[in-house]
Every structure is written in C-alpha cells, then in structure tokens.
Motif scaffolding. Sequence first.
Motif, PDB file in Angstrom:
ATOM      1  N   UNK A 130       7.691  16.406   0.159  1.00 25.06           N
ATOM      2  CA  UNK A 130       7.006  17.403  -0.656  1.00 25.06           C
ATOM      3  C   UNK A 130       5.748  16.781  -1.250  1.00 25.06           C
ATOM      4  N   UNK A 131       4.853  17.624  -1.734  1.00 29.17           N
ATOM      5  CA  UNK A 131       3.622  17.125  -2.323  1.00 29.17           C
ATOM      6  C   UNK A 131       3.929  16.285  -3.570  1.00 29.17           C
ATOM      7  N   UNK A 132       3.116  15.251  -3.760  1.00 28.81           N
ATOM      8  CA  UNK A 132       3.292  14.350  -4.911  1.00 28.81           C
ATOM      9  C   UNK A 132       2.279  14.747  -5.975  1.00 28.81           C
ATOM     10  N   UNK A 133       2.759  15.287  -7.064  1.00 33.06           N
ATOM     11  CA  UNK A 133       1.858  15.695  -8.141  1.00 33.06           C
ATOM     12  C   UNK A 133       1.192  14.480  -8.786  1.00 33.06           C
ATOM     13  N   UNK A 134       1.965  13.412  -8.962  1.00 34.04           N
ATOM     14  CA  UNK A 134       1.417  12.220  -9.623  1.00 34.04           C
ATOM     15  C   UNK A 134       2.156  10.980  -9.149  1.00 34.04           C
ATOM     16  N   UNK A 135       1.388   9.909  -8.867  1.00 35.69           N
ATOM     17  CA  UNK A 135       1.961   8.607  -8.516  1.00 35.69           C
ATOM     18  C   UNK A 135       1.223   7.549  -9.322  1.00 35.69           C
ATOM     19  N   UNK A 136       1.965   6.852 -10.183  1.00 36.02           N
ATOM     20  CA  UNK A 136       1.366   5.838 -11.057  1.00 36.02           C
ATOM     21  C   UNK A 136       1.761   4.447 -10.571  1.00 36.02           C
ATOM     22  N   UNK A 137       0.789   3.743  -9.986  1.00 34.61           N
ATOM     23  CA  UNK A 137       0.991   2.374  -9.502  1.00 34.61           C
ATOM     24  C   UNK A 137       0.200   1.379 -10.357  1.00 34.61           C
ATOM     25  N   UNK A 138      -0.039   1.736 -11.603  1.00 31.95           N
ATOM     26  CA  UNK A 138      -0.798   0.872 -12.503  1.00 31.95           C
ATOM     27  C   UNK A 138      -0.093  -0.476 -12.693  1.00 31.95           C
ATOM     28  N   UNK A 139      -0.877  -1.551 -12.597  1.00 31.38           N
ATOM     29  CA  UNK A 139      -0.384  -2.915 -12.866  1.00 31.38           C
ATOM     30  C   UNK A 139       0.836  -3.270 -12.031  1.00 31.38           C
ATOM     31  N   UNK A 140       0.772  -2.996 -10.740  1.00 34.39           N
ATOM     32  CA  UNK A 140       1.871  -3.348  -9.832  1.00 34.39           C
ATOM     33  C   UNK A 140       1.486  -4.451  -8.854  1.00 34.39           C
ATOM     34  N   UNK A 141       0.239  -4.923  -8.915  1.00 36.74           N
ATOM     35  CA  UNK A 141      -0.295  -5.904  -7.969  1.00 36.74           C
ATOM     36  C   UNK A 141      -0.175  -5.396  -6.536  1.00 36.74           C
ATOM     37  N   UNK A 142      -0.419  -4.096  -6.369  1.00 39.10           N
ATOM     38  CA  UNK A 142      -0.431  -3.497  -5.036  1.00 39.10           C
ATOM     39  C   UNK A 142      -1.540  -4.178  -4.236  1.00 39.10           C
ATOM     40  N   UNK A 143      -1.297  -4.409  -2.944  1.00 38.12           N
ATOM     41  CA  UNK A 143      -2.319  -5.029  -2.110  1.00 38.12           C
ATOM     42  C   UNK A 143      -2.664  -4.126  -0.932  1.00 38.12           C
ATOM     43  N   UNK A 144      -3.661  -4.513  -0.168  1.00 37.62           N
ATOM     44  CA  UNK A 144      -4.168  -3.667   0.912  1.00 37.62           C
ATOM     45  C   UNK A 144      -3.106  -3.405   1.983  1.00 37.62           C
ATOM     46  N   UNK A 145      -2.305  -4.436   2.278  1.00 38.16           N
ATOM     47  CA  UNK A 145      -1.289  -4.283   3.320  1.00 38.16           C
ATOM     48  C   UNK A 145      -0.308  -3.157   2.980  1.00 38.16           C
ATOM     49  N   UNK A 146       0.170  -3.151   1.746  1.00 36.97           N
ATOM     50  CA  UNK A 146       1.159  -2.144   1.365  1.00 36.97           C
ATOM     51  C   UNK A 146       0.519  -0.793   1.057  1.00 36.97           C
ATOM     52  N   UNK A 147      -0.738  -0.826   0.674  1.00 34.62           N
ATOM     53  CA  UNK A 147      -1.440   0.437   0.476  1.00 34.62           C
ATOM     54  C   UNK A 147      -1.603   1.166   1.810  1.00 34.62           C
ATOM     55  N   UNK A 148      -1.851   0.408   2.869  1.00 32.99           N
ATOM     56  CA  UNK A 148      -1.922   1.003   4.208  1.00 32.99           C
ATOM     57  C   UNK A 148      -0.570   1.587   4.602  1.00 32.99           C
ATOM     58  N   UNK A 149       0.495   0.878   4.223  1.00 32.86           N
ATOM     59  CA  UNK A 149       1.848   1.350   4.519  1.00 32.86           C
ATOM     60  C   UNK A 149       2.137   2.679   3.814  1.00 32.86           C
TER      61      UNK A 149
END
Length: 881
Positions: A647-666
């Motif tokens: 279903x559509x995601x109204x909001x996703x908060x990934x603040x201060x998670x040390x997300x990186x490019x590899x997992x963002x692509x995932x």
Amino acid sequence: MGEESVSACEGAISSWENGRASPLSFLKTQRGILVDELEEYIDFIVQQALQKQLISKDDYEDVVYEGGPRKQVRKLLDIIDCLGKESAACFCSLFIEVKCSKLKKETPKRNAKEYLKGIQKHKDVLLRRNDCLKYYNCRHGEKFYFSDHFVNLLLVKGHYSLEIKQNELLTFGQQRICLQSQKEERLDITLEQLFQKLCDRRSPKKILVSGVAGIGKTVFVQKILYDFANTAAYENFDFALNFTFRDLNFINKPVTLRELILKKHGHLSHILDYIFNNSEKLLVILDGFDEFKCYSQLDLEQYIYDPDEEAGLPHLVGSLIKGELLPEATIVVTSRPTVVNHIPVDSIERFVVITGFSETEIEDYFQRFYGDSIYGSEIFDLVRQNYFLFTLCYIPAFCWIVCSVLKGSSTLQIDQPKTMTDIYCHYLVVLLKHHTRQESCVDKTLLDAVLSLGRLAYQSLLQHQTLFYEHDLETFPNLPNDIINSFLDKTCVQELVSTENILSFTHFTIQEFFAAFYYANEMQLSEDIMDNGVQTRLDISTGYLDLFNRFLSGLLSVRNQNVLSRHLKLDASRKSEAYRSWLAESIIEHCENGCYIFNLLHCLFEQQMDCLAARITPAMLRLNLSDNIFSPIDFDVLTYFLSLVNMDIEELDLTATQVNAQYLKQLQPYLNRCTRLWMGENNLDTEMITVICSLLESPDCQIKQLGLGWAQLEDEEFLQLYKALKNNKTLIQLWVEGNNISSEAIEQFSDIPLFTTSLQHVILLGNRIPAQRLTEFKEKPYRNVIVAHIDESFGIDFWQGWWDWIFQRCKICSDEKIVSFLTKVFSGLSVFNEKNTSWMNTWYTEVDKLLQLRIRYCSITNIKKRMESLQQMFMQQASSH
C-alpha cells in the motif's frame, strides 16, 4: 653485602656515635664495609665532601680519575685518613647522612631478591588465573587457549558514546564498518601499543576501552594479564592488578585501597608499600564499569589521596580514575558504551574501541573452529550470505554461538536459521543434547530444568537483576548442575567470613531469551511483564524489553514451535494466536499514528509468517524508524515488511539511521510510493544524493515532502537536487535546514519555479546565509519558495507542522540525543530576526517544560549540565524578541 656485614657496620657506627671509638679508628676498622656501602654513592659523596670543603679540588680530581667506583672509595678514604681526626669525624657524619637518606629511598635494593621474588610470585599467580579462558558453555575439561583468540583494537579520537541503542549488539556490525571507513578519525593499534606514546604525546595514564556486549572486553583484560605474567610484554610495569566491578558490587561498606588489593592479592602484603611508593610501575585494570552498581556516583566533590584512607567504592574508583589516588599509576577502565557518559572522561587520555573480528578473522575463526580450513571456509561463505548471521559474527562471543549452532544443526537436521530467535533456539537444542549427552529427545526432567531456568531469568528481568548468589537457586529445585554449568557463569567472591559463588547468565541476551521462553510456556505468571501497568510500577523504561519481545515473537512462531516440539517434546504454546493478533493490532495502531515502530517490525520478522501481513490493514501507513543506526538486518526487516504490505506509504522517517546508498537502492522500489520521506541527520554524500535524485526523477515518484536537514549537504549536492527537480512534478516541500549551503547556490536555485509548478517551499534555515542576504531574499519574487528564516507570512500551520515533528522526535530521543538535536534546531531558530509571535513563545514554553522534566530525571552529570545550558539558550532567545 651480607646481613652480618650490615650488622657489624651498624654496630661500629653506634659505637663511634656513643664515643667508644674514634673516627679514624672507625674508618680503618670498617674500611672493607665502607667500600661496599659507598660504591653505589661515590659520585654523590665525593661531591658533598667537596661542597663541605672536607677535600680540595685537587683531592676531588684525584678521586674521580681513579678507575672504577671501588678504587675511588679507597682513594677518598686514604685522603680523609691523611686529613686528621676532625675531617674524619665530619666524613663519618656525612657517611651516616648519606646512608640514612639514600638507603631509606633504596630499601628495595637492599631487599632486591625479596622484591624480585615478589614480582615473580605475582606473575605466577596471574598466569595461573589467566592461562586459558573457559569459553562460553564449553564442555567440562575443555579449554580454549589465548592462541585461539583475537583481540582487535581501534583507537578513535574523542568520546565514543553517541547513540548506542539498547540492544547494541544488533547494530555493531554496521557501526564497525563505519568506524573502519573513517580513517581520519582512527588509528589501528596492537595490544602492545596500548600504553605506548603515540603521535609525540606522553604515554597515557588513564585509558578507556569500550565495546559492545560480547565483543571481548574481558578476554582483552585476560590477554593483557596473561602476556604480562608470561613476561611477553609490558616491561614498563612491575605489577598489574585487575578488579571486576561484578565482584566490587558486593562490597557494601567503606574500605581502603589496601584492603581491596589484599582481598584479591594477599601475596603482595609485604611489598605493597613499595608498590604504592613506585606507582609509576603499577597497572590497575577496572573491568566492566557498565556492571558497577554505583556507576552514576562518580561526580565527586571530595577525593581520596591515601591508599589507607577508608571510603565508599564510588570515592575510591572516582579518585583512581581522576588521578587523585596513585596519580602516577596507569588505570584502564573497560565498559560497554551505554554508560561511559558516567565516567569522568575529562581525565581520560586515550579512548579505545574494541571492534571484534574483522572479516578475515571471522573466516580464520571458522577454519579453526571446524578444524578444517576448506570446510570452515565453505561454512563461512554460507554465513556471509546471511546479513544477520554475519553481523553477529563480528562479536566473538556470538561467532562461537553461530559456529556451534551450525555445527550442531547439521547433525540434528535443523533448518538453517533465518532470525535471531532461530539462532538461540538451535543453540538451546544443541547444548541440551550435546552437553547433557542426550542425542535423542530431551526428557521431561530436563525440560522442567529449562523452565526453572526460564523462571529465574524472567524474575530477574522483572527486578533488573543480572547477578544472583548460588543460594538463590535453592528456590529452583529442578536445576541440575549440567544445566547450571551450560548456561550460567560462576564467580567466587570473598565475603567477610566466607566465600560466595555469584552466578550470571553467560550473556544478558541469553537471560532475555530464557525469560521469553518461560513467558511463552507458562500460563500462570506471577506478574505479566507485557502489562503496561506492571511496566510502570517496575520502572521498565522504553527499549528495555525490545530484545525480550523479539525473542517472544520468534519463540511463538510456527517454525520455532516445531523445532521445540520435535527436539524438546515441548507442547505448543497456547499464547501463539493471541500474540499474533496483538502484534498485528499494534502494528496497525503505530502505523496509523506515526508512532515508533522499529521493534514491532523486528517482531514481525521473527514470526517469518508471510500470511500474517493480510491482517495488517491500517488506514494510513506511517513508519517512524528514526534514531536507529541501521545494521544490514534492520534494512532486511524493513524490506521484508514493505514487500508484504502493498500500500502507499504516507510517511517514512529514516532520520539519523546512517542509511547508505547501497540500502537506499534496495529500498527504492518502495520509496516510489512514499508521500513524505525524512532522511535528515544522515551523511548524504554525492552517491546518496545521486540515488535520491534518481528517485525524484522517476515517473513513479509520489514524494510531496522530502526532509534532508542537518545532512552535511554542500553546494554541489544541493545543485544536484536542483537539476533533478527540473524533472519532478510531485515535490511540494524540500527541507534542507541546518546544512552548509551558501547564498550563492541558493541564488542559482532560485529559478526553480520556472521548471516546476509543484514545488512551493525550500526551507533553508541555518545554512550559510548572511543576515544581509536574508533581507534581500525577502524582497525577491521567489520569496515564497525560498524560506531562509522563520517568516510569519507563511502562516502558523506551515511552521506548526515542522515544530510538531521536532517535538515528536524529542519525546523518543535519549537525553544525549536531545542535546545534540535541539542544539541544531536552535541554530535554525536563531536566524529569526523579526518580531516574536505568540505561537513561537508556545514553542519555547514546550521546550522549557520538556527540558525541565528531562533534567529532573537525568542521572548523567555532564549531559544534565548541557541540557541546563540549552534550556537557558532557548529562554534567552525567547526574551530577546
């Protein structure tokens, strides 16, 4: 010189002092003894004789040009003898003065054999205590020597304590990779270099060694003691003393440092004064500060200076770390990162992080464990493909568990583990069958013993207790020694009149697992830890039960219920269906309200029951996962959930998670159906921005609000976003506050309304914008797009939404994180240069109330002071308008 000679010399001196012998007679009769006595001090005594004018300069030169100290002494005695009675008397007085002062300072030289014997005896004791490690749950008689272990250290700049969450072992794999990549912030060192001078600084006297649970801190201590005792290293120290806070916790009365040392090292009693007087040759190790029951009481106003002064443990420990007690001694403190804020870090001269195994060392460990390098490497390759298992293997204690489980699983026909609970269930089965030699199904007696151990774990978890006396087990009659030895560590502690055995689970996560095991299978609980009222009454804080909940979910899953039924003959739990209903309802509630949902998603992942997603039908999907330093398994958990709930995601908060490019692509396929995406407080480098730009340019993009605040963005990345937005038709608001964007880049960005009709606001508070440029931006035609300061013309609703998000974050942040986050917010608010508004005053009032509450309950002194300072800053800002 022999004892008889010393006695003879002292007798002759006494005879001369009492007038029974003349000075010249004394010098002649004791000539041989005097040569022995003065040999070491001839340089000093001949200089003193010259200064006191007993001899002339020519006499002085005649003495010093003699070949060798003994000839020099004889030459000096000959000269004195020729000078007469008065000079001889003065020389005898000088001799007594030198003997009293020098020999008093050099007592160990007179007792060299005894002192060296004391050093060797101490090393023998340390070697016996530390020659090998009784590893987690090894079989009786099985030993693991230090040659089979690795201790890998990472020296880092500054205070490594920020935002290590409750279950730190699950995130450390990713943290370790982060630390290794920050080359400018660290320097690899070996154990031998730990105490050495580096970078032209003096050798450190106060060292803090931190590391997550199970990473090898205690093994690190044992390795130092073993190498010292084995004379393999650390030649700068004559003595090394170690204390564990686990043992110190049982001292509940004032005590002296001398008593503490002799309680564990009684063999040092006859030379302890010399050790104190030469503390620069002493190494003191304080192991496990995170287990210290008085860890929050080291903010001292008075100190202990004398090893024989009685004081409470916090005063002794604090005085040692501060360098007030034994200031020249080298002090090493080990701790988990979660409590290092309570250590007086201003006294620490070297910060070290134990990083556990490297990837190469994990493979080497597998090869050693399986005794076959080829087979070990094959198993290692399988583990490396599983992010979860591989992340655990960075931690030595869990590397052993993973190896044991995989080895046992192959003979017990157990499926390969996919979740953390799988690992622990298999671990339980493997140990019960191999350690108790029960290759067939476990009998009812043994199952009752496991449930008794679970009850002990559960009751201890309720009481925040990790240590218990052996006599506490008397209320658990079904606990045979096999079970106790398999899952509990035993430590012998000296009490006033006897010794006591202190028990603890081999690791806190093992205790949490057994507590969840008991909860899942016991229908009549004395207290229900899942009840909110019980949690409030027992002061169970947010996050304390995260791992317990994950274990409970995994234990109530179909896959692990089958494992426990097949191998332990355990009846299926009657709580499974009720738990799954609760889990689905909780996820729906948190999704609809935008509440913190991280641990619930982990619980869903532990179930490994795809059809459960059909019950999760929130009216609105809002996921708040902020302030977790994501490990690979965390991204797997998020991806697993998003793949199930279509279903559509109204909001996703990934603040201060040390997300990186590899997992963002995932995550990109799922981000396309996201309306509001928050990714601030991450290091958004060029590679990350490229992925975000690709997302914005996608024809499937639905993002309307994008938050990239406090993400270290420079002009280059900002203008990269500008180019991507020319091809975007959905974005309404772009939040890039608190970055490093210049007014020149903003000027270039300003023509974006020519390319897109959707973008309404770009919020740029707290960037590199001079006050003069703020005024200029207000007068530009695009002023309604570029929002560089708080302008009332945008309306209360616009700013209130931003503030609500900030305040929501504050409510879930730790005290340390609140200080860091609100400091950034303040820098954005401080650019406000217009007349204050009533709704802004409301903000300041809310912040003041929040900080007052946090300050009241904050037990960390330096964090408390920083919050008080921040509170004053906000109130001054409010009163300045």
